[in-house]
Scaffold this motif. Structure first.
Motif, PDB file in Angstrom:
ATOM      1  N   MET A   7       0.872  -1.600  -0.082  1.00 54.69           N
ATOM      2  CA  MET A   7       0.199  -0.043   0.297  1.00 54.69           C
ATOM      3  C   MET A   7       0.826   1.691  -0.449  1.00 54.69           C
ATOM      4  O   MET A   7       0.792   1.966  -0.580  1.00 54.69           O
ATOM      5  N   LYS A   8       2.311   0.795   0.656  1.00 53.95           N
ATOM      6  CA  LYS A   8       2.783   2.392   0.523  1.00 53.95           C
ATOM      7  C   LYS A   8       3.008   2.994  -0.380  1.00 53.95           C
ATOM      8  O   LYS A   8       3.269   3.848  -1.648  1.00 53.95           O
ATOM      9  N   LEU A   9       3.974   1.836  -1.732  1.00 56.07           N
ATOM     10  CA  LEU A   9       3.525   2.305  -3.134  1.00 56.07           C
ATOM     11  C   LEU A   9       3.520   2.538  -3.360  1.00 56.07           C
ATOM     12  O   LEU A   9       2.814   3.391  -4.737  1.00 56.07           O
ATOM     13  N   ARG A  10       1.731   1.729  -3.910  1.00 55.55           N
ATOM     14  CA  ARG A  10       0.881   2.011  -4.399  1.00 55.55           C
ATOM     15  C   ARG A  10       0.181   3.451  -4.424  1.00 55.55           C
ATOM     16  O   ARG A  10      -0.095   4.509  -4.560  1.00 55.55           O
ATOM     17  N   VAL A  11       0.300   4.223  -2.772  1.00 58.78           N
ATOM     18  CA  VAL A  11      -0.294   5.586  -2.877  1.00 58.78           C
ATOM     19  C   VAL A  11       1.014   6.235  -3.556  1.00 58.78           C
ATOM     20  O   VAL A  11       0.346   7.367  -3.749  1.00 58.78           O
ATOM     21  N   LYS A  12       1.868   5.353  -3.067  1.00 58.80           N
ATOM     22  CA  LYS A  12       3.287   6.944  -3.351  1.00 58.80           C
ATOM     23  C   LYS A  12       2.780   7.323  -4.431  1.00 58.80           C
ATOM     24  O   LYS A  12       2.778   7.902  -5.505  1.00 58.80           O
ATOM     25  N   ASN A  13       2.689   5.678  -6.008  1.00 63.62           N
ATOM     26  CA  ASN A  13       2.464   5.741  -6.996  1.00 63.62           C
ATOM     27  C   ASN A  13       1.333   6.736  -7.829  1.00 63.62           C
ATOM     28  O   ASN A  13       0.784   7.950  -8.872  1.00 63.62           O
ATOM     29  N   LEU A  14       0.171   6.814  -7.152  1.00 61.36           N
ATOM     30  CA  LEU A  14      -0.958   7.198  -6.758  1.00 61.36           C
ATOM     31  C   LEU A  14      -0.564   9.215  -6.653  1.00 61.36           C
ATOM     32  O   LEU A  14      -1.308   9.656  -8.033  1.00 61.36           O
TER      33      LEU A  14
END
Length: 141
Positions: A7-14
């Protein structure tokens, strides 16, 4: 067992994709309509109707609490809209199923980008400090 998402990476990408961490702007860019209503026992919920996405937030909550609820429901809108279920969260302290855990984790990761995140503010908001603690416990460091 569901595969855990990073989730940390997904939010960063978003955040990088849309060049903002503001959940109100993210909703606008993702064509998710935000509506405010008063519900006595509900903080907010996400609903998909005829391919349109809506996040409903309790208008009686203070501004900070609305931000937290919006981040949580945005997690549902992004990751759980294909479930086509009415996802209602009445009490953050009750048992939290996997979808709620993911939405809490998403909210926590997105909230970390907000300058206003602090325990002093959270302690005094309508939701209380326990909400941020509840979201935070799903994050592995």
């Amino acid at each position: 067992m569901r595969r855990r998402r990073n989730m940390k990476l997904r939010v960063k990408n978003l955040v990088e994709k849309y060049n903002t961490s503001n959940p109100y702007i993210l909703c606008e860019k993702l064509n998710i309509e935000i509506r405010y209503f008063y519900y006595e026992d509900m903080k907010g919920f996400f609903r998909k109707v005829l391919r349109r996405k809506y996040i409903i937030i309790n208008e009686k909550l203070d501004e900070y609490s609305q931000l937290v609820v919006l981040c949580h429901e945005l997690g549902h809108a992004i990751y759980h809209s294909s479930k086509n279920k009415l996802l209602i969260k009445i009490n953050f302290l009750n048992y939290v199923p996997e979808l709620e855990k993911e939405a809490n984790e998403f909210a926590w990761e997105l909230m970390k980008y907000q300058e206003e995140v602090s325990y002093e503010i959270a302690r005094d908001c309508d939701l209380g400090l326990q909400v941020l603690e509840e979201m935070k416990r799903y994050v592995k460091y």
